[in-house]
Motif scaffolding. Structure first.
Motif, PDB file in Angstrom:
ATOM      1  N   PRO A   1      45.435   5.431  59.682  1.00  0.00           N
ATOM      2  CA  PRO A   1      45.723   6.789  60.175  1.00  0.00           C
ATOM      3  C   PRO A   1      44.769   7.246  61.282  1.00  0.00           C
ATOM      4  O   PRO A   1      44.806   8.403  61.687  1.00  0.00           O
ATOM      5  N   ILE A   2      43.909   6.337  61.758  1.00  0.00           N
ATOM      6  CA  ILE A   2      43.045   6.623  62.903  1.00  0.00           C
ATOM      7  C   ILE A   2      43.128   5.443  63.858  1.00  0.00           C
ATOM      8  O   ILE A   2      43.539   4.342  63.470  1.00  0.00           O
TER       9      ILE A   2
ATOM     10  N   ASP B   1      41.275   5.574  52.338  1.00  0.00           N
ATOM     11  CA  ASP B   1      42.319   5.622  51.317  1.00  0.00           C
ATOM     12  C   ASP B   1      42.394   6.975  50.624  1.00  0.00           C
ATOM     13  O   ASP B   1      43.337   7.232  49.863  1.00  0.00           O
ATOM     14  N   LEU B   2      41.410   7.835  50.867  1.00  0.00           N
ATOM     15  CA  LEU B   2      41.456   9.183  50.303  1.00  0.00           C
ATOM     16  C   LEU B   2      42.064  10.184  51.277  1.00  0.00           C
ATOM     17  O   LEU B   2      42.245  11.359  50.922  1.00  0.00           O
ATOM     18  N   ILE B   3      42.382   9.740  52.478  1.00  0.00           N
ATOM     19  CA  ILE B   3      43.104  10.604  53.409  1.00  0.00           C
ATOM     20  C   ILE B   3      44.543  10.712  52.920  1.00  0.00           C
ATOM     21  O   ILE B   3      45.252   9.716  52.815  1.00  0.00           O
ATOM     22  N   LYS B   4      44.958  11.923  52.608  1.00  0.00           N
ATOM     23  CA  LYS B   4      46.275  12.130  52.022  1.00  0.00           C
ATOM     24  C   LYS B   4      47.323  12.307  53.112  1.00  0.00           C
ATOM     25  O   LYS B   4      47.252  13.238  53.912  1.00  0.00           O
TER      26      LYS B   4
ATOM     27  N   LEU C   1      41.765  16.976  56.759  1.00  0.00           N
ATOM     28  CA  LEU C   1      40.619  16.117  57.041  1.00  0.00           C
ATOM     29  C   LEU C   1      39.318  16.881  56.812  1.00  0.00           C
ATOM     30  O   LEU C   1      39.237  18.065  57.146  1.00  0.00           O
ATOM     31  N   PRO C   2      38.297  16.202  56.267  1.00  0.00           N
ATOM     32  CA  PRO C   2      37.028  16.891  56.017  1.00  0.00           C
ATOM     33  C   PRO C   2      36.210  17.123  57.286  1.00  0.00           C
ATOM     34  O   PRO C   2      35.345  17.991  57.322  1.00  0.00           O
TER      35      PRO C   2
ATOM     36  N   ARG D   1      38.440   0.856  52.094  1.00  0.00           N
ATOM     37  CA  ARG D   1      38.190   1.029  53.528  1.00  0.00           C
ATOM     38  C   ARG D   1      37.267   2.233  53.707  1.00  0.00           C
ATOM     39  O   ARG D   1      37.718   3.315  54.083  1.00  0.00           O
ATOM     40  N   VAL D   2      36.007   2.034  53.421  1.00  0.00           N
ATOM     41  CA  VAL D   2      35.033   3.118  53.551  1.00  0.00           C
ATOM     42  C   VAL D   2      34.281   2.908  54.864  1.00  0.00           C
ATOM     43  O   VAL D   2      33.588   1.903  55.033  1.00  0.00           O
ATOM     44  N   ILE D   3      34.440   3.827  55.782  1.00  0.00           N
ATOM     45  CA  ILE D   3      33.796   3.677  57.085  1.00  0.00           C
ATOM     46  C   ILE D   3      32.610   4.632  57.210  1.00  0.00           C
ATOM     47  O   ILE D   3      32.631   5.754  56.711  1.00  0.00           O
TER      48      ILE D   3
END
Length: 407
Positions: free
Chosen positions: A105-106, A198-201, A128-129, A181-183
């Motif tokens: 998604p990015i 993966d926590l981006i909804k 998005l945070p 996928r932790v960036i």
């Protein structure tokens, strides 16, 4: 006592037989390897542009066959082979848990020695945070991002090539289905943060399309449904509600999986009053020991039902793919609606399914190039009204389109 023992024997025999049925038959893989390389060399329309060493691929992947143990290994084997061509349109028609996803998604580009997030799938994300635009990607899963790119499982690519490296970088962000996928990011305000992709909804779309009216302008958004024939009927219904608007905006930024020309022609046909050309095709016919001959043609769309004659604009973004890209350049080719937005997915050419001799799934090869009527390759097209995404706090592309329609 005999019956339980007999059941155990049957179960054991079944498990042995089942495991043997899953055993890799290497002779068959060699046949399929030779065939896919032959088809790529004969039919892949971008083979020369990609400058990929087929001899390297054949030699390297032949050596890999002895390492294959399971059916999943075999799927990945052919998946990686297609990845050598750094072309998102070359895919298998299947995947496994350890396969790479098709996109994230990015989107990242390499600027001033850093991997920078240039675009975010804003229209399809709940929240998005942080504002991720211009954030630097430092690590993925605690591995230096540059090293992760080098570790991508292809072997015959020039990973120093700018285009190849950008493709791998974004494939690395897409990640495997069964891996996190932790960036690690350095935001534009210099804060260091970690973000789990993966926590981006993502939004859950239940309708093929949605529509609304903004400042007397109709906005129709296609919800990744360009492969569903029912979309044409639904589009007709929504367009009927918007006939009295000052203009219409067709938003294609959520068409990541592309679709079919039936849907594209069905939509375009409502905005013209005579047959119009919308896209050019180019195919190279080959004959052994004879010259290659180009065959090209222009595809037309025919009007149907009531024509909407007022201004229209087409919105695109990095997640506008394949037939979404064709629909965008089609509207502009017909001189009916200019395009507003960013670069699209750049899915090159028109793909067809090819069958393996021994595998149940298929693979896709682009056999035909597609062009804007002005002669630009579809994958090279840049919107007439190009908008650089600078924030995720507001929809800059839609804002620009509203102003253009009113103007």
């Amino acid at each position: 006592m005999k019956k339980p023992f007999l059941i155990l024997v049957i179960l054991f025999t079944f498990s042995i037989g089942f495991s043997q049925s899953k055993t890799v038959e290497k002779d068959r893989i060699i046949e399929d390897l030779n065939e896919i390389i032959q088809n790529l060399s004969r039919y892949y329309i971008y083979l020369e542009e990609k400058n990929v060493d087929l001899n390297c691929i054949k030699t390297h992947y032949q050596k890999r066959i002895d390492t294959l143990k399971t059916e999943e290994d075999t799927v990945l084997f052919f998946e990686y082979l297609l990845d050598e061509f750094y072309d998102n349109h070359l895919t298998l028609t299947t995947h496994r848990n350890s396969s790479f996803r098709l996109f994230a998604p990015i989107y990242t580009v390499f600027e001033n020695g850093k991997w920078i997030i240039s675009q975010v799938w804003q229209t399809n994300i709940e929240k998005l945070p942080y504002n991720l635009i211009d954030a630097e990607i430092i690590k993925i899963n605690d591995i230096d991002f540059q090293i992760a790119i080098e570790n991508f499982p292809t072997c015959c690519q020039d990973k120093k090539n700018k285009e190849v490296r950008e493709w791998i970088a974004n494939k690395t962000l897409a990640g495997r289905y069964n891996n996190k996928r932790v960036i690690t990011l350095r935001l534009s305000d210099l804060r260091i943060v970690k973000l789990d992709l993966d926590l981006i909804k993502l939004k859950n779309h239940t309708k093929l399309l949605t529509s609304k009216i903004m400042k007397d302008v109709g906005v129709i958004r296609i919800n990744n449904s360009l492969g569903n024939d029912n979309l044409v009927t639904e589009f007709d219904k929504e367009l009927g509600k918007l006939l009295d608007t000052k203009g219409i905006i067709i938003d294609l930024r959520n068409t990541v999986f592309g679709g079919d020309s039936y849907e594209a022609r069905g939509i375009m046909s409502r905005f013209i009053n005579e047959p119009k050309p919308y896209q050019k095709h180019s195919f190279i016919a080959t004959s052994p020991n004879n010259p290659n001959i180009e065959r090209s043609w222009v595809e037309y769309v025919t009007p149907r039902l009531e024509t909407y004659k007022k201004p229209i604009l087409i919105l695109v973004g990095r997640w506008t793919g394949s037939m979404g890209e064709g629909l965008a350049i089609g509207f502009e080719g017909m001189k009916r609606g200019p395009v507003v937005g960013t670069k699209m997915r750049r899915l090159a050419g028109e793909v067809y399914d090819f069958s393996f001799k021994h595998q149940r799934y298929k693979y896709k090869i682009a056999t035909t190039k597609l062009f804007h009527l002005n002669g630009t390759l579809r994958e090279d097209y840049i919107p007439t009204h190009y908008i650089k995404q600078t924030t995720t706090q507001r929809d800059e592309i839609l804002e620009k389109a509203i102003k253009l329609i009113i103007k």
